[in-house]
Design a protein around this motif. Sequence first.
Motif, PDB file in Angstrom:
ATOM      1  N   LEU A  72       0.797  -1.215   0.000  1.00 35.17           N
ATOM      2  CA  LEU A  72       0.000   0.000   0.000  1.00 35.17           C
ATOM      3  C   LEU A  72       0.832   1.268   0.000  1.00 35.17           C
ATOM      4  O   LEU A  72       0.291   2.351  -0.041  1.00 35.17           O
ATOM      5  N   ASP A 150      -8.253   6.080   7.344  1.00 36.50           N
ATOM      6  CA  ASP A 150      -8.348   5.794   5.906  1.00 36.50           C
ATOM      7  C   ASP A 150      -9.053   4.467   5.660  1.00 36.50           C
ATOM      8  O   ASP A 150      -9.880   4.349   4.739  1.00 36.50           O
ATOM      9  N   GLU A 151      -8.731   3.485   6.459  1.00 35.43           N
ATOM     10  CA  GLU A 151      -9.361   2.170   6.288  1.00 35.43           C
ATOM     11  C   GLU A 151     -10.857   2.253   6.577  1.00 35.43           C
ATOM     12  O   GLU A 151     -11.671   1.649   5.868  1.00 35.43           O
ATOM     13  N   ARG A 153     -12.783   4.858   6.233  1.00 37.18           N
ATOM     14  CA  ARG A 153     -13.458   5.614   5.173  1.00 37.18           C
ATOM     15  C   ARG A 153     -13.567   4.832   3.874  1.00 37.18           C
ATOM     16  O   ARG A 153     -14.424   5.132   3.038  1.00 37.18           O
ATOM     17  N   SER A 154     -12.728   3.837   3.717  1.00 36.98           N
ATOM     18  CA  SER A 154     -12.712   3.086   2.461  1.00 36.98           C
ATOM     19  C   SER A 154     -13.806   2.025   2.399  1.00 36.98           C
ATOM     20  O   SER A 154     -14.015   1.420   1.347  1.00 36.98           O
ATOM     21  N   CYS A 155     -14.488   1.776   3.507  1.00 40.82           N
ATOM     22  CA  CYS A 155     -15.561   0.777   3.511  1.00 40.82           C
ATOM     23  C   CYS A 155     -16.700   1.291   4.382  1.00 40.82           C
ATOM     24  O   CYS A 155     -16.577   2.307   5.062  1.00 40.82           O
ATOM     25  N   THR A 157     -18.020   1.289   7.321  1.00 42.01           N
ATOM     26  CA  THR A 157     -17.651   0.890   8.680  1.00 42.01           C
ATOM     27  C   THR A 157     -18.706   1.331   9.683  1.00 42.01           C
ATOM     28  O   THR A 157     -19.107   2.491   9.707  1.00 42.01           O
TER      29      THR A 157
END
Length: 530
Positions: A72, A150-151, A153-155, A157
């Motif tokens: 990443l 960031d993680e 916001r990427s799914c 949650t």
Amino acid sequence: MGLEAADSSSPGETVIVVMTSNRSRGNVHALEWALRHVARRGHTVLVLGVFCEIGKRPSCFPFHTGEKLERLGEGEVDPTELEEEIAKKRDEYKSYLQPFYRHCKKIEVRDHLICSKKKTPLRGHRAFLVQVKLESKIAAGFCPRKLIVDEARSCNTCWIILDSHLKKDKTYIYAHVGCNLALFKGKDVVTLMPSKVILQESSSLKHIRIDDALLSNDPITDNQEDKSITPPPKTRCWYPLTWRTGFPRSFTQSELEVITSGFSKENIVQTLDNVQVYQGQFQETPILVNCFSQNDERFWSMLRILSRVRHRNILSIVGYCFAGSSMFLLFDLPFMGTLEINLQNNDLAKNISWQARWYIAVEIGACLRYLHEECIDGPIMHLSVCSSHVIYPLGGSAMLANFMTAKCLKDSSPGDNQSLAHCLNLQEADGIAIDVHDYGIFLMELITGRSAHCFLDPNKEDLIDWALPAIENGSLSEVRDSRLMDTTDDRLIHHMAQAALLCLHDFNHGISMSEVLAMVRAHQIARPGS
């Protein structure tokens, strides 16, 4: 700490469990808690292991614990040098998480077989509680808090569960995400910080404005339903100013004029005992500005006390200002309202479980013990403990507010003669006795769900006269809040009731808050700072 989650969940929702991957197998307790109390059918549980150093050198190779390595980011490290240690970490995580993979798969198969035989879904079956998709990822060389945000916001949650070693990052993370957050502390003890969406939805329920109720002692009536609470600004980065660095601080007259729109009458939300309270915003955050007259000693008393105390269950000041003939104290606006407001609203009161009320009792009791026994400058007496002066939990902690009547004996006139020392000792004993007695009434408010202020009619019995006989006779069912139907936490109600009896019967016999708090905690030792 138990937690009842909704029976249904939105499709595709993710629960992120974050653990420091350079710790031992003890990490998995947070995952166990998440699967037991948070995860629901259809959820994806993402185990995110984070560590900032490998082999004493920073790395940047986040990867799934499966066969595929997911790169990443880039960094100034040689992957060859780190290959063995990365492989070791991956194998460790595979080993730790393998039982959970097998468990989830087993439950899914079991659920499928049950439904196939019955041909109908079994509502409430334990199998549905754990039927989730389990994924895992290890990330190295990144700032943990930014990686987690960031993680998230990427799914899609819905929950973030943090390992206890990430305590220092929880405030930042909560400020930048919109989901629920829990800090796992061990042995099913967690700090819960509810989703801002939930907070904003609850603010639309019918009850009076928080700023009106913060200082008001008037009971809530039906004709106040058209007034709604002021929600926080719609920004991802909202969190109280007292949680941020640089506060409390001194404010200028010009800053206060901007905050209050030139001290506009439209911004006045309360006038009580010659103190005008304005509502405004600073740095996109709602705050309250209390305006005192020049000779009001309460300003100096509150400033001296609140500038000395540091406790998570005390509503601290945002700042202060001296301007001409007026003096000002600034506070965060507690938009969830006071405990009194929440107890007097049927919809809100039903959401305050017995376990939540017990935790509130423990937190306010610990706060009073701190004021009486642990302040470096000597005892501080609040002198007006009640549900209308307790801010309903924001981010998991109830807070004691309104130190308008509080006293610190150190601020009394100096002197060395024996009669003055004796006088101060009497004042300390009397002040502590008042707080202990008031805390007993506060416990009765939690048990009955009624505000003591609703019993102020001189022609009617007060809360003590109404509830105390039943508690003394062990007939708690006659006075306990009937809006809560759960009977699994009767022992917690019993602990609060016994502590209330101790406070109301023996407050003049030198009972300390440590003794009272120990009884609330079922005779566990109440240690300072816990």
